[in-house]
Scaffold this active site. Structure first.
Site, short mmCIF file in Angstrom:
data_model
loop_
_atom_site.label_atom_id
_atom_site.label_comp_id
_atom_site.label_asym_id
_atom_site.label_seq_id
_atom_site.Cartn_x
_atom_site.Cartn_y
_atom_site.Cartn_z
N THR A 150 0.87 -1.18 0.00
CA THR A 150 0.00 0.00 0.00
C THR A 150 0.90 1.23 0.00
O THR A 150 0.99 1.94 1.00
CB THR A 150 -0.93 0.02 1.23
N CYS A 162 7.76 1.82 5.37
CA CYS A 162 6.61 1.81 6.29
C CYS A 162 6.42 3.10 7.06
O CYS A 162 5.45 3.82 6.83
CB CYS A 162 6.74 0.64 7.27
N LEU A 203 5.99 -6.89 11.50
CA LEU A 203 7.39 -7.32 11.33
C LEU A 203 8.30 -6.18 10.93
O LEU A 203 7.92 -5.25 10.23
CB LEU A 203 7.50 -8.49 10.36
N GLU A 260 11.86 -5.25 8.96
CA GLU A 260 12.81 -5.80 8.00
C GLU A 260 14.11 -6.10 8.75
O GLU A 260 14.48 -5.39 9.68
CB GLU A 260 13.06 -4.81 6.87
C1 UDX Z 1 8.76 -0.62 11.00
C2 UDX Z 1 8.17 -1.08 12.33
O1 UDX Z 1 9.23 -1.21 13.30
C3 UDX Z 1 7.46 -2.41 12.16
O2 UDX Z 1 6.87 -2.80 13.37
C4 UDX Z 1 6.41 -2.25 11.08
O3 UDX Z 1 5.77 -3.48 10.86
C5 UDX Z 1 7.03 -1.75 9.79
O4 UDX Z 1 7.74 -0.54 10.03
P1 UDX Z 1 10.92 -1.26 9.57
O5 UDX Z 1 10.44 -0.29 8.54
O6 UDX Z 1 11.44 -2.58 9.14
O7 UDX Z 1 9.76 -1.57 10.61
O8 UDX Z 1 12.09 -0.52 10.33
P2 UDX Z 1 12.45 -0.09 11.83
O9 UDX Z 1 13.40 -1.05 12.42
O10 UDX Z 1 11.24 0.22 12.59
O11 UDX Z 1 13.26 1.25 11.53
C6 UDX Z 1 12.63 2.31 10.83
C7 UDX Z 1 13.58 3.47 10.64
O12 UDX Z 1 13.78 4.16 11.86
C8 UDX Z 1 14.97 3.11 10.13
O13 UDX Z 1 15.33 4.03 9.13
C9 UDX Z 1 15.85 3.26 11.35
O14 UDX Z 1 17.17 3.60 11.02
C10 UDX Z 1 15.16 4.39 12.09
N1 UDX Z 1 15.39 4.40 13.54
C11 UDX Z 1 14.97 3.35 14.31
C12 UDX Z 1 16.00 5.49 14.14
O15 UDX Z 1 16.38 6.46 13.46
N2 UDX Z 1 16.17 5.49 15.50
C13 UDX Z 1 15.77 4.47 16.29
O16 UDX Z 1 15.95 4.55 17.50
C14 UDX Z 1 15.15 3.36 15.67
#
Ligand code: UDX
Length: 438
Positions: A88, A263, A153, A155
């Site tokens: 989406t 996401c 989830l 990634e």
């Molecule tokens: C996210 C959600 O965590 C997950 O539950 C949902 O299903 C999909 O979106 P994801 O996109 O895989 O998952 O990445 P995530 O690990 O959440 O990190 C997202 C972004 O935030 C990354 O760019 C990461 O570098 C950044 N981040 C994360 C920060 O800048 N600081 C943090 O403390 C944590």
């Protein structure tokens, strides 16, 4: 006889869900409209990088529990429970989600479904979508039930998050739908995974509320980083100190270049757009600020790069460490690091991007940048390095060795993961976001 499942869509969510449901012992058929992806998956190859997934995929194909097809008819006839796992994405020119794949896959599936089948939505959708799909099914596939079962989830941890989730949430309108999903997730429920049964809109909202909270937490600490920069304070120490309060907690409190990926950014925007449609726009105006704080970290990093290079970017060699939006992934969607790389190249810098897994995808999106999978080669003759994605590879660098290949030993740690003292004592001028200059 145990249930047979179909999984529609084989992106990060669908491919992982199909392989993990087979791992739980079900017979599973995965479907994608892209023949190339189906061929790769049937061959035991994952079309993207996700740790552990290839082993689970291969093990279950070999056991005869998992296969992939492009035929909706074959998927519908084979299974009785059908998971919708299509994308989406953000609509171009709007904050709202593009729902074409969700409604399109239900339309393609519906004529082949059998009375008594259950369709289970897992895609992240605007609240109200499940009700609309229930109406669509009532007309196109009488006797077919619907449930909404959002996926949380991450990634890089997709297999673990699917087989050992923090919680399972299902939105249902009928007892049989709940009973079927209790059967699907029985092994996880038996391990004590919390199982929450809600109505449709609550299940849909749980997902976007969770992502909004996570995005807000990151932007909160990045807002504190902005204040720290103005006040000469250290956001890493500040985050550690507030994180000891268990009501706050230290997870997802890493200040740096902010969030990206397929996401969080698009989910908070789609949530704002949907709230507007529902007349609840004011409730989410803070998410606009969350988005702005997040994007400001990128422009601030570009400004800091210019500052460290004496105000001149044109003609300067800049090496970017990391193309993916986070480590342990090859996903470059809305990658903060790549965004910074492009902005610097547009300002006239000569940019080389290093990434262990993401260069192929990055090159597809930004073919004019130069890419390398060799850290030393990428850093050779650099006037500045920017650590934009926190792959472990960069923490393993010996700064005393790397200093020999660069032109000027300048590095910006935009993820606050490098050991500042070690780099400084090796002779580097190191700056970190939200931390004082030396
Ligand atoms: C996210 C959600 O965590 C997950 O539950 C949902 O299903 C999909 O979106 P994801 O996109 O895989 O998952 O990445 P995530 O690990 O959440 O990190 C997202 C972004 O935030 C990354 O760019 C990461 O570098 C950044 N981040 C994360 C920060 O800048 N600081 C943090 O403390 C944590």
């Amino acid at each position: 006889m145990s249930l047979r499942l179909s999984v529609i869509g084989t992106g990060y969510l669908g491919a992982t869900h199909a392989a993990c449901m087979a791992e739980l012992g079900f017979d599973v058929i995965g479907l994608d409209v892209v023949q190339g992806k189906v061929d790769l998956l049937n061959d035991g190859q994952v079309p993207f990088y996700e740790p552990e997934l290839e082993e689970v995929l291969q093990r279950n194909i070999q056991a005869g529990r998992l296969r992939f097809t492009t035929s909706f008819q074959e998927a519908a006839e084979f299974a009785t429970v059908h998971f919708i796992c299509v994308g989406t994405p953000q609509q171009s020119g709007s904050y709202a989600a593009d729902m074409t794949q969700v409604f399109g896959s239900v339309s393609s599936l519906a004529p082949h479904l059998k009375s008594g089948d259950l369709v289970v939505g897992k895609s992240t959708v605007p609240v109200g979508t499940a009700t609309a799909i229930a109406e669509q099914l009532a007309l196109a596939a009488p006797g077919v039930d619907l449930a909404w079962n959002p996926e949380f989830l991450r990634e890089g941890f997709a297999v673990q998050d699917t087989l050992e989730p923090d919680r399972l949430v299902i939105g249902v309108r009928s007892g049989p739908a709940e009973a079927t999903l209790r059967e699907v997730y029985a092994p996880l429920i038996a391990k004590g995974t919390p199982f929450l049964v809600t109505d449709f809109p609550t299940a849909e909202l749980v997902k976007v509320a969770a992502n909004s909270f996570l995005a807000t937490k990151i932007s909160f600490i990045n807002a504190m980083a902005e204040v720290c920069e103005a006040a000469g304070a250290d956001v890493v120490q500040l985050a550690e100190a507030i994180g000891y309060d268990t009501r706050i907690g230290n997870r997802f409190l890493n200040a740096g270049l902010g969030f990206g990926g397929g996401c969080l950014p698009k989910d908070i925007r789609a949530f704002m757009a949907r709230a507007g449609e529902l007349g609840a726009e004011e409730a989410l105006t803070f998410l606009r600020e969350v988005d702005q704080i997040n994007l400001r970290r990128r422009s601030h990093t570009v400004d800091l790069a210019a500052h460290e290079l004496g105000g001149v970017l044109r003609g300067k060699n800049i090496c970017i460490f990391g193309a993916t939006f986070k480590p342990d992934s090859d996903d470059v969607r809305d990658s903060p690091s790549l965004d910074v790389a492009v902005a610097l190249a547009n300002a006239g810098a000569v940019v080389v991007v290093h990434d262990p897994k993401g260069t192929v995808n990055a090159e597809r999106v930004y073919p004019t940048l130069t890419y390398s999978t060799d850290i030393t080669k990428a850093a050779t003759d650099a006037d500045l390095i920017i650590h934009g994605t926190e792959w472990m590879d960069y923490r393993e660098i010996d700064p005393r060795e790397l200093i020999a290949v660069v032109r000027t030993p300048n590095i910006i740690d935009a993820r606050n993961k490098l050991d500042i003292d070690v780099w400084r004592s090796a002779g580097w001028n190191i700056r970190a976001l939200g931390r004082p200059a030396a």
